[in-house]
Structures are given as structure tokens and as C-alpha cells.
Design a protein around this motif. Structure first.
Motif, PDB file in Angstrom:
ATOM      1  N   UNK A  72       0.844  -1.179   0.000  1.00  0.00           N
ATOM      2  CA  UNK A  72       0.000   0.000   0.000  1.00  0.00           C
ATOM      3  C   UNK A  72       0.886   1.238   0.000  1.00  0.00           C
ATOM      4  N   UNK A  73       0.472   2.335   0.663  1.00  0.00           N
ATOM      5  CA  UNK A  73      -0.466   2.428   1.769  1.00  0.00           C
ATOM      6  C   UNK A  73      -0.526   1.171   2.611  1.00  0.00           C
ATOM      7  N   UNK A  74      -1.676   1.006   3.208  1.00  0.00           N
ATOM      8  CA  UNK A  74      -1.930  -0.230   3.940  1.00  0.00           C
ATOM      9  C   UNK A  74      -2.924  -1.042   3.114  1.00  0.00           C
ATOM     10  N   UNK A  75      -2.487  -2.168   2.549  1.00  0.00           N
ATOM     11  CA  UNK A  75      -3.345  -2.895   1.609  1.00  0.00           C
ATOM     12  C   UNK A  75      -4.648  -3.398   2.213  1.00  0.00           C
ATOM     13  N   UNK A  76      -4.680  -3.653   3.516  1.00  0.00           N
ATOM     14  CA  UNK A  76      -5.904  -4.214   4.082  1.00  0.00           C
ATOM     15  C   UNK A  76      -7.009  -3.174   4.286  1.00  0.00           C
ATOM     16  N   UNK A 107      -5.787  -9.402  12.031  1.00  0.00           N
ATOM     17  CA  UNK A 107      -6.496 -10.394  12.844  1.00  0.00           C
ATOM     18  C   UNK A 107      -7.809 -10.811  12.190  1.00  0.00           C
ATOM     19  N   UNK A 108      -8.518  -9.828  11.629  1.00  0.00           N
ATOM     20  CA  UNK A 108      -9.826 -10.146  11.034  1.00  0.00           C
ATOM     21  C   UNK A 108      -9.735 -10.659   9.597  1.00  0.00           C
ATOM     22  N   UNK A 109      -8.554 -10.582   8.976  1.00  0.00           N
ATOM     23  CA  UNK A 109      -8.438 -10.996   7.577  1.00  0.00           C
ATOM     24  C   UNK A 109      -7.504 -12.192   7.356  1.00  0.00           C
ATOM     25  N   UNK A 110      -6.729 -12.574   8.358  1.00  0.00           N
ATOM     26  CA  UNK A 110      -5.674 -13.574   8.144  1.00  0.00           C
ATOM     27  C   UNK A 110      -6.235 -14.880   7.586  1.00  0.00           C
ATOM     28  N   UNK A 111      -7.300 -15.359   8.179  1.00  0.00           N
ATOM     29  CA  UNK A 111      -7.830 -16.661   7.764  1.00  0.00           C
ATOM     30  C   UNK A 111      -8.344 -16.621   6.324  1.00  0.00           C
ATOM     31  N   UNK A 112      -9.069 -15.576   5.950  1.00  0.00           N
ATOM     32  CA  UNK A 112      -9.622 -15.504   4.591  1.00  0.00           C
ATOM     33  C   UNK A 112      -8.514 -15.267   3.558  1.00  0.00           C
ATOM     34  N   UNK A 113      -7.491 -14.516   3.920  1.00  0.00           N
ATOM     35  CA  UNK A 113      -6.363 -14.317   3.000  1.00  0.00           C
ATOM     36  C   UNK A 113      -5.625 -15.629   2.757  1.00  0.00           C
ATOM     37  N   UNK A 115      -6.876 -18.603   3.020  1.00  0.00           N
ATOM     38  CA  UNK A 115      -7.754 -19.474   2.238  1.00  0.00           C
ATOM     39  C   UNK A 115      -7.775 -19.054   0.765  1.00  0.00           C
ATOM     40  N   UNK A 116      -7.586 -17.760   0.507  1.00  0.00           N
ATOM     41  CA  UNK A 116      -7.624 -17.263  -0.872  1.00  0.00           C
ATOM     42  C   UNK A 116      -6.345 -17.582  -1.640  1.00  0.00           C
ATOM     43  N   UNK A 117      -5.286 -17.968  -0.912  1.00  0.00           N
ATOM     44  CA  UNK A 117      -4.061 -18.355  -1.617  1.00  0.00           C
ATOM     45  C   UNK A 117      -2.836 -17.534  -1.284  1.00  0.00           C
ATOM     46  N   UNK A 118      -2.958 -16.591  -0.327  1.00  0.00           N
ATOM     47  CA  UNK A 118      -1.774 -15.821   0.082  1.00  0.00           C
ATOM     48  C   UNK A 118      -0.798 -16.756   0.795  1.00  0.00           C
ATOM     49  N   UNK A 119       0.504 -16.596   0.460  1.00  0.00           N
ATOM     50  CA  UNK A 119       1.485 -17.520   1.030  1.00  0.00           C
ATOM     51  C   UNK A 119       2.269 -16.939   2.204  1.00  0.00           C
ATOM     52  N   UNK A 120       2.605 -15.658   2.122  1.00  0.00           N
ATOM     53  CA  UNK A 120       3.493 -15.099   3.143  1.00  0.00           C
ATOM     54  C   UNK A 120       3.047 -13.688   3.511  1.00  0.00           C
ATOM     55  N   UNK A 121       3.460 -13.255   4.713  1.00  0.00           N
ATOM     56  CA  UNK A 121       3.214 -11.871   5.116  1.00  0.00           C
ATOM     57  C   UNK A 121       4.489 -11.275   5.700  1.00  0.00           C
ATOM     58  N   UNK A 122       4.712 -10.011   5.385  1.00  0.00           N
ATOM     59  CA  UNK A 122       5.708  -9.192   6.057  1.00  0.00           C
ATOM     60  C   UNK A 122       4.951  -8.153   6.867  1.00  0.00           C
ATOM     61  N   UNK A 151      -2.542 -13.935  14.755  1.00  0.00           N
ATOM     62  CA  UNK A 151      -3.444 -14.533  13.763  1.00  0.00           C
ATOM     63  C   UNK A 151      -2.660 -15.091  12.582  1.00  0.00           C
ATOM     64  N   UNK A 152      -1.648 -14.352  12.145  1.00  0.00           N
ATOM     65  CA  UNK A 152      -0.830 -14.827  11.022  1.00  0.00           C
ATOM     66  C   UNK A 152      -0.155 -16.148  11.359  1.00  0.00           C
ATOM     67  N   UNK A 153       0.312 -16.261  12.589  1.00  0.00           N
ATOM     68  CA  UNK A 153       0.943 -17.527  13.014  1.00  0.00           C
ATOM     69  C   UNK A 153      -0.100 -18.644  13.127  1.00  0.00           C
ATOM     70  N   UNK A 154      -1.262 -18.271  13.644  1.00  0.00           N
ATOM     71  CA  UNK A 154      -2.310 -19.276  13.873  1.00  0.00           C
ATOM     72  C   UNK A 154      -2.782 -19.907  12.567  1.00  0.00           C
TER      73      UNK A 154
END
Length: 336
Positions: A72-76, A107-113, A115-122, A151-154
Motif C-alpha cells: 500500500x499504503x496499507x493494503x488491508x 487479525x480479522x483478515x488472516x484466515x480468509x487471505x 484461504x484465498x491463496x496468500x502464502x506469506x506476510x511481512x 493470527x498470522x501464526x495461527x
């Protein structure tokens, strides 16, 4: 079938990584990035749609881009980001799809991201002290970031990297706590030297806490750092502590530029292609994308413009010279 030529610039650098900014809006007001009142942002109709971004990434992938990072900005803060992630994750050739975020909304988006196919986060986190965090970001969101990391770890993102912008006069007290954090959590902590991309044009070399100073502080207070020898594909110079517990990276953009091995370019949220963070030139992709021409004509033109941007890329930034001119675009409107 014809095999597309790789994206090579005049210096033989092959470009395989594309950073895609999806918005120039941000929910923090970090002092080294923008003023408290924020900065003007692009009208929403000037931002590329998800379909337009998908098209550009598909064309880029067809000429050798394998790694895509959303920024982004902040993409979320852009609604429905999961929809874009799902589109990009399905594209042939995209082997790695990652996200850079300040984690306030993670926290509110980690699970759906995931599931959508995102592999990694910085994750950007410049202080472990909540008081310092609030002072730096002008927001009281430290606990939300902590929840985002959890959430990202979970949900299983791996690796998770924590990026720390290193500012002299601010970061010194955070260095050793971040070293301990890396050892305690197993997350890689990367220190990024403060760069001249702030909206206030207040950057000064004297305000950069250099990688060498941080490394010295970590080794004096914790234990020696040993270079990681295997290729990482990252711009960071990476180390582990001597006992093998805890990984630290340095991105010394100012003190030790790594332009000679740069393999990335950027697409801004409003459709401009930038071959370098510090470039003074941009190539407009939005106009051909919205030209109304046939799919074949649009895709040929966009590929041609991508190749042109890479061909015209300079040898490197000139931060350490008298010739350096800070770009008008700030980090928040380019995408880090």
C-alpha cells in the motif's frame, strides 16, 4: 509455443519480482512517512480495479515475473482484498504471493487471505514498546498489531517477517528487544534503514540508524551473528545468532546499496509502473488498460510498456551523492 524473452535491463539484471500497491491510503500516520493530517490520496476511480491489476500481473508473469507482493499504503484498508488474492493466486507463473501490512487489520483478515491463496506476510512493526509505537504511528493500535501477528501464526503463514524501520534517536532502545523477540518467536526481524521517501521531505542521513550499528548492538548484548550462506532471494543480508536461535536481516539501502542485484519493479495503485523506488520517471499503464482497444492490442501494449520501463531503468539510486533528488511520490503512494 514461443518462449517470451526475460525482463532484462541494460545492466543484465533480470526482473522477476513485482510489487503491487493496491491503495495509497493508510490507517497509521508514521512520523517518518506522512504528517498527522495525512496526505492527498488518489480519487477512487483513478485506482486500478482488481481486474486491471490481475491483467497486469498476468502479463508480467508471462514475461518472467514469479514473485508478487501486495503493498500500500496499507493494503488491508482496501475492501475485498481477498478477492484480488484469489485472482492472482490462480495465475500461471506466479509462484509466490505475499503481502506487506502493518497488521492493524490482519487479525480479522488472516484466515480468509490464507484461504484465498496468500502464502506469506511481512509485518511492519517499528517498536515493541507500546508507548514508542504510539508516538511513532500517532495511533494507539499496538495491541491490534500483536493480535494480527498472532493470527498470522495461527493460520499458518510461514515465514512471517517483521520489518523495522531504523531511525537514529528512536530505534536504539528497540534493537535488543527485537533481537530477543526474534529468538523467542522464531519470526525473522529485519531492520530497514530509513529512506528519503517521506511526505515532509525531512529525511537526513544523520537520522538513519545504520545496519552496522544495529548489528554491533545485537552482538554486544546477545551473542555473535553468523551470516546465512544459502540464497534467500531477499534484498536483506541475513544472519542467525551463533547458537542458531533467532534470525535477523538487514536492508541497508542507505549505507550499503544493493542496486546492482535489484530484480524488482513496482506498480502503483493508480497504474503507474516504477522501475525503482527512487525513480523520477513513471510509465502509465492505466491509459492503455482503459483505452477500449481489443484484448490483444491492450496486452501487447502493456507488455511493451513493461519492457520499456525495465530497459530504461538506471544503474541505481543516488542517495549518497550530491545528485540525489527525492521523488515527488512518497512511500505510501509507491508501495514499499
Amino acid at each position: 509455443m514461443a518462449i517470451a524473452l526475460p525482463l532484462l535491463d541494460r545492466f543484465g539484471r533480470r526482473h522477476t519480482k513485482l510489487r503491487v500497491s493496491v491503495t495509497d491510503r493508510c490507517n497509521l500516520r508514521c512520523r517518518y512517512c506522512m504528517p498527522a493530517e495525512g496526505i492527498p490520496v488518489a480519487p477512487r476511480d483513478e485506482l486500478l480495479t482488481f481486474e486491471e491489476i490481475e491483467r497486469v500481473v498476468r502479463i508480467a508473469a508471462s514475461v518472467g515475473v514469479t514473485q508478487v507482493r501486495l503493498t500500500g499504503g496499507e493494503p488491508l484498508v482496501r475492501k475485498g482484498l481477498e478477492v484480488l488474492v484469489a485472482k492472482l493466486a490462480r495465475l500461471p507463473g506466479v509462484e509466490d504471493l505475499a503481502l506487506s501490512t502493518n497488521a492493524v487489520l490482519l487479525d480479522e483478515h488472516a484466515e480468509s487471505l490464507r484461504a484465498a491463496g496468500l502464502k506469506r506476510v511481512n509485518i511492519s512493526l517499528d517498536a515493541l514498546d507500546p508507548t514508542v509505537f504510539k508516538e511513532l504511528t500517532r495511533r494507539d493500535d499496538y495491541q491490534r498489531v500483536v493480535a494480527g501477528i498472532a493470527a498470522a501464526r495461527r493460520v499458518g503463514f510461514d515465514p512471517i517477517k517483521v520489518n523495522v524501520v531504523s531511525l537514529r534517536g528512536v530505534t536504539e532502545s528497540e534493537v535488543v528487544p527485537f533481537g530477543c523477540f526474534a529468538r523467542d518467536t522464531g519470526l525473522e526481524v529485519r531492520f530497514i534503514e530509513y529512506m528519503p521517501l517521506d511526505a515532509s521531505s525531512a529525511w537526513e542521513r544523520g537520522r538513519v540508524l545504520f545496519a552496522a550499528d544495529i548489528r554491533r548492538a545485537l552482538e554486544e548484548s546477545i551473542q555473535p551473528l553468523v551470516p546465512v550462506t544459502e540464497p534467500t532471494g531477499s534484498p536483506a543480508t541475513e544472519y542467525t545468532f551463533a547458537d542458531g536461535v533467532g534470525r535477523i536481516g538487514f536492508i541497508p539501502t542507505v549505507s550499503q546499496p544493493f542496486c546492482a542485484s535489484c530484480d524488482r519493479f513496482r506498480l502503483t495503485a493508480d497504474g503507474k509502473l516504477r522501475s525503482c523506488l527512487f525513480s523520477l520517471d513513471e510509465v502509465d499503464l492505466r491509459e492503455p488498460l482503459r483505452s477500449g482497444a481489443s484484448d490483444e492490442v491492450i496486452e501487447e501494449r502493456v507488455e511493451e510498456l513493461i519492457r520499456q520501463a525495465i530497459r530504461d531503468k538506471g544503474p541505481g539510486h543516488e542517495i549518497n551523492t550530491d545528485h540525489f533528488v527525492q521523488p515527488l511520490r512518497t512511500m505510501s503512494s509507491i508501495g514499499g
